[in-house]
Scaffold this active site. Structure first.
Site, PDB file in Angstrom:
ATOM      1  N   GLY A 154       0.816  -1.212   0.000  1.00 36.32           N
ATOM      2  CA  GLY A 154       0.000   0.000   0.000  1.00 36.32           C
ATOM      3  C   GLY A 154       0.848   1.260   0.000  1.00 36.32           C
ATOM      4  N   ASP A 155       1.887   1.276   0.832  1.00 36.21           N
ATOM      5  CA  ASP A 155       2.790   2.427   0.870  1.00 36.21           C
ATOM      6  C   ASP A 155       3.507   2.602  -0.460  1.00 36.21           C
ATOM      7  OD1 ASP A 155       2.919   3.409   3.837  1.00 36.21           O
ATOM      8  OD2 ASP A 155       2.993   1.241   3.967  1.00 36.21           O
ATOM      9  N   SER A 156       3.973   1.491  -1.031  1.00 39.08           N
ATOM     10  CA  SER A 156       4.724   1.576  -2.279  1.00 39.08           C
ATOM     11  C   SER A 156       3.840   2.052  -3.428  1.00 39.08           C
ATOM     12  CB  SER A 156       5.334   0.216  -2.614  1.00 39.08           C
ATOM     13  OG  SER A 156       6.211  -0.195  -1.578  1.00 39.08           O
ATOM     14  N   ALA A 177       3.473   5.711  -3.094  1.00 43.12           N
ATOM     15  CA  ALA A 177       4.686   6.396  -3.542  1.00 43.12           C
ATOM     16  C   ALA A 177       4.736   6.500  -5.058  1.00 43.12           C
ATOM     17  CB  ALA A 177       5.914   5.662  -3.018  1.00 43.12           C
TER      18      ALA A 177
END
Length: 405
Positions: A169-171, A174
């Site tokens: 999710g973070d990637s 980004a």
């Protein structure tokens, strides 16, 4: 003639921590942008202590923070906030992933910085976005993956949902942030010279990957459920057990590919069946098709299966773990396993650069910094007197580190 990196001359101020914001800055740095990373003087970015450590430092840090400078600065202090304002007025991009409103409390929000530098571009990554009823909730990647619909589809039917083994999710947030930055730079450079802020929510970044979930629900009331290794509605695409206990991943869902697959497994009758000519028909008979493929793979070892399917030009592969990746000649041939060095001289393999540009490829231009490694240099450049820096150092407002090598 040497071709300059595409982002050479772009300056980025990174105020984020951990994954989403810093991962976006990492990509920009690999393609030539100058990255100034602001970290807390006491301990720095928490990622320095995440996962497996070497001499007390995360080896993940060596990937996430390559090509960056470290400015160890306490953002809670007014003197340090003024340093950030000075830097932001000299930068093209600010990246942050604090809780919405945190920077505003420090006088470092979008309106504050935009007033100082109208051409500034600001990437703001958060769990739920800068607006909406949930904006003040804490939102890590795991929550964004769940709200975005990914967790519901993970795992086996009738069993608890599982997570992907990385912070996907973070990637994804980004990557969406980098796309937004590129478009904002284009807008600024080609049109009005004005900056803008980019509002990236973790859950929206995940939801953007959910393909047909919403229109299928809207049109048919269909709620897609977890389906293990298969891809519902797209047939055949699954994992099939081989004689040696290993799995072959086979994607034979193109119409012509399906015919080649059926010929390869000795089922010309299925290849000729008009009900299986197109995906919609195959999807209605997924169980029968998967059973036929599974029956064939069960009599062969994985390497035999892959060899036969490669000759038939059917997409197929094995399940790689990291040991497989590290030994794979294709990874090596495409420079996806690069050499790095830890501060004590220990050799380290790190992932290569993606995407690959033909004329101006990205690279590793400097190793990940020690905490505060560039503090003195940056403050000197801003004209902060040495005696002032010493007072801040004694008060714990900044941290300085000797040279890395």
């Amino acid at each position: 003639m040497h071709t300059p990196l595409p982002l050479k001359g772009i300056r980025v101020l990174e105020l984020g921590q951990l994954i989403a914001g810093p991962f976006a800055a990492k990509i920009l740095g690999e393609f030539g942008a100058e990255i100034i990373k602001v970290e807390p003087p006491q301990g720095g970015d928490p990622l320095r202590k995440w996962r497996l450590l070497h001499n007390g430092n995360s080896v993940w840090w060596e990937v996430q923070s390559r090509n960056k400078q470290s400015l160890a600065l306490d953002l809670r202090e007014p003197e340090c906030q003024q340093i950030v304002r000075q830097l932001a007025s000299q930068c093209d991009i600010v990246i942050e992933n604090f809780r919405p409103g945190a920077l505003e409390q420090w006088g470092l929000g979008w309106h504050d910085l935009h007033a100082l530098h109208p051409g500034l571009i600001m990437l703001r990554v958060s769990g739920y976005g800068q607006t909406g009823p949930y904006k003040d909730r804490p939102g890590f990647g795991v929550v964004g993956e769940a709200m975005g619909g990914l967790r519901h589809l993970s795992g086996e039917a009738g069993r608890p949902p599982v997570r992907v083994g990385v912070s996907i999710g973070d990637s994804l947030a980004a990557l969406h942030g980098v796309i937004g930055i590129m478009m904002a730079l284009r807008q600024r450079e080609q049109h009005d010279r004005q900056g803008q802020y980019i509002d990236v929510a973790l859950y929206e970044s995940v939801f953007n990957m959910m393909e047909s979930l919403l229109p299928e629900y809207s049109a048919f009331g269909a709620v897609r459920e977890p389906a293990g290794s298969s891809l519902p509605g797209i047939t055949p695409s699954n994992a099939y057990l081989c004689k040696d206990g290993k799995y072959a991943l086979v994607a034979g869902n193109g119409d012509s590919i399906f015919k080649r697959l059926m010929a390869a497994i000795g089922r010309p009758d299925m290849a000729a069946n008009p009900d299986y000519a197109h995906n919609d028909g195959r999807a209605r008979h997924a169980g029968l098709i998967d059973a036929a493929i599974g029956h064939w793979t069960s009599a062969l070892e994985l390497d035999q299966v892959l060899s036969i399917l490669e000759q038939a030009r059917v997409p197929a592969g094995r399940v790689y773990d990291i040991a497989d990746i590290a030994a794979d000649p294709h990874y090596q041939a495409r420079d996806m396993l690069l050499d790095a060095t830890l501060p004590d001289g220990t050799a380290l393999k790190v992932p290569g650069i993606v995407p690959k540009l033909s004329r101006s490829p990205g690279g590793i231009h400097r190793p990940a910094p020690l905490l505060g490694q560039d503090t003195q240099h940056i403050l000197d450049t801003l004209g902060v007197p040495a005696e002032q820096q010493q007072r801040w150092l004694e008060r714990g407002l900044i941290a300085q580190s000797p040279g890395r090598r």
